[in-house]
Design an enzyme around this catalytic site. Structure first.
Site, PDB file in Angstrom:
ATOM      1  N   HIS A  36       0.912  -1.096  -0.166  1.00 41.86           N
ATOM      2  CA  HIS A  36       0.127   0.108  -0.025  1.00 41.86           C
ATOM      3  C   HIS A  36       0.767   1.280   0.203  1.00 41.86           C
ATOM      4  O   HIS A  36       0.556   2.137  -0.658  1.00 41.86           O
ATOM      5  CB  HIS A  36      -0.754   0.052   1.434  1.00 41.86           C
ATOM      6  N   ARG A  60      -2.500  -6.354  -8.266  1.00 46.46           N
ATOM      7  CA  ARG A  60      -1.576  -7.575  -7.836  1.00 46.46           C
ATOM      8  C   ARG A  60      -1.591  -8.805  -8.741  1.00 46.46           C
ATOM      9  O   ARG A  60      -0.425  -8.895  -9.445  1.00 46.46           O
ATOM     10  CB  ARG A  60      -1.689  -7.813  -6.648  1.00 46.46           C
ATOM     11  N   LYS A  85     -16.305  -6.543   5.458  1.00 49.61           N
ATOM     12  CA  LYS A  85     -15.486  -8.031   6.205  1.00 49.61           C
ATOM     13  C   LYS A  85     -15.177  -7.495   7.662  1.00 49.61           C
ATOM     14  O   LYS A  85     -15.069  -6.330   7.771  1.00 49.61           O
ATOM     15  CB  LYS A  85     -14.415  -7.883   5.381  1.00 49.61           C
ATOM     16  N   SER A 122      -3.104  -7.529   3.221  1.00 44.93           N
ATOM     17  CA  SER A 122      -3.392  -7.337   4.705  1.00 44.93           C
ATOM     18  C   SER A 122      -3.879  -8.669   5.224  1.00 44.93           C
ATOM     19  O   SER A 122      -3.101  -9.004   6.267  1.00 44.93           O
ATOM     20  CB  SER A 122      -4.484  -6.190   4.782  1.00 44.93           C
TER      21      SER A 122
HETATM   22  P1  ADP Z   1      -9.993  -3.126  -0.376  1.00 38.93           P
HETATM   23  O1  ADP Z   1     -10.843  -3.655   0.711  1.00 38.93           O
HETATM   24  O2  ADP Z   1     -10.447  -1.813  -0.764  1.00 38.93           O
HETATM   25  O3  ADP Z   1      -9.369  -4.077  -1.264  1.00 38.93           O
HETATM   26  P2  ADP Z   1      -7.117  -3.263   0.778  1.00 38.93           P
HETATM   27  O4  ADP Z   1      -6.648  -2.334   1.902  1.00 38.93           O
HETATM   28  O5  ADP Z   1      -7.111  -4.481   0.751  1.00 38.93           O
HETATM   29  O6  ADP Z   1      -8.669  -2.683   0.519  1.00 38.93           O
HETATM   30  O7  ADP Z   1      -6.673  -2.774  -0.435  1.00 38.93           O
HETATM   31  C1  ADP Z   1      -6.577  -1.371  -0.915  1.00 38.93           C
HETATM   32  C2  ADP Z   1      -6.070  -1.223  -2.415  1.00 38.93           C
HETATM   33  O8  ADP Z   1      -4.711  -1.327  -2.374  1.00 38.93           O
HETATM   34  C3  ADP Z   1      -6.661  -2.098  -3.435  1.00 38.93           C
HETATM   35  O9  ADP Z   1      -6.610  -1.383  -4.865  1.00 38.93           O
HETATM   36  C4  ADP Z   1      -5.703  -3.171  -3.526  1.00 38.93           C
HETATM   37  O10 ADP Z   1      -5.724  -3.950  -4.663  1.00 38.93           O
HETATM   38  C5  ADP Z   1      -4.205  -2.504  -3.386  1.00 38.93           C
HETATM   39  N1  ADP Z   1      -3.423  -3.255  -2.791  1.00 38.93           N
HETATM   40  C6  ADP Z   1      -3.385  -4.249  -1.591  1.00 38.93           C
HETATM   41  N2  ADP Z   1      -1.974  -4.686  -1.540  1.00 38.93           N
HETATM   42  C7  ADP Z   1      -1.182  -4.196  -2.379  1.00 38.93           C
HETATM   43  C8  ADP Z   1      -0.015  -4.623  -2.819  1.00 38.93           C
HETATM   44  N3  ADP Z   1       0.870  -5.553  -2.156  1.00 38.93           N
HETATM   45  N4  ADP Z   1       0.564  -3.621  -3.779  1.00 38.93           N
HETATM   46  C9  ADP Z   1      -0.064  -2.944  -4.529  1.00 38.93           C
HETATM   47  N5  ADP Z   1      -1.411  -2.749  -4.271  1.00 38.93           N
HETATM   48  C10 ADP Z   1      -1.997  -3.351  -3.317  1.00 38.93           C
END
Ligand code: ADP
Length: 168
Positions: free
Chosen positions: A17, A90, A41, A128
């Site tokens: 992130h 990803r 979630k 995460s």
């Molecule tokens: P959501 O519940 O909106 O998916 P996340 O916190 O899981 O929230 O992810 C937020 C954004 O960051 C999403 O677009 C996700 O694809 C992206 N993301 C998550 N992990 C990574 C990573 N390792 N590298 C790049 N982007 C990521």
């Protein structure tokens, strides 16, 4: 002046992130990382703590700020005057979902562009959920999250607390 909104759950924020945030901060005048306040979630960290962990991680970037929201993402983007929504990609599995969301968002707010940044190769496996899962089993996550997040994970996942507790 282009403001980009980077929305997500960030439960917790990972180096993946942060990589996306920093790259967006180089592309746009202002980046607003927005923590979704009521995702469907189950979450490990409360919203305020998820925000604080991001704030600490991006404090060297003056054009990055952190906020929370609990409405439609495009509605919030309009409210704060963001012209762009940033998402990270990803793998193909992300693509399908992001593709669908981008089209729905475009119908709702055609003036807002969704910009997807490819995950850095070395973070393309990182989520995460995987961090929480392995941290709960005692794995070292120091390469995957900032040190203060690793510490928060240790505290939240101490015996008697953590994921199992959350889902009960
Ligand atoms: P959501 O519940 O909106 O998916 P996340 O916190 O899981 O929230 O992810 C937020 C954004 O960051 C999403 O677009 C996700 O694809 C992206 N993301 C998550 N992990 C990574 C990573 N390792 N590298 C790049 N982007 C990521």
């Amino acid at each position: 002046m282009i403001t980009a909104l980077y929305p997500g759950s960030f439960d917790p924020v990972t180096n993946g992130h942060i990589d996306v945030t920093v790259r967006a901060a180089r592309l746009f005048d202002r980046v607003l990382v927005a923590v979704y306040d009521r995702p469907a979630k189950r979450l490990l960290f409360p919203t305020e703590q998820r925000m604080e962990m991001i704030r600490q991680a991006v404090r060297d970037w003056p054009n990055v700020s952190v906020d929370r929201y609990d409405t439609l993402t495009v509605e919030y983007a309009r409210q704060v005057g963001a012209q762009v929504i940033i998402r990270g990609l990803r793998a193909l599995t992300d693509f399908e979902l992001e593709f669908q969301m981008a089209h729905i968002n475009h119908r709702l707010a055609p003036e807002i562009e969704v910009v997807c940044l490819m995950a850095a190769q070395h973070y393309s496996f990182l989520s995460s959920s995987i961090v929480k899962e392995i941290a709960a089993l005692g794995a070292d996550v120091t390469d995957l999250v900032p040190p203060h997040v690793a510490q928060a994970l240790r505290e939240s996942l101490a015996p008697g607390r953590g994921l199992r507790h959350q889902s009960e």
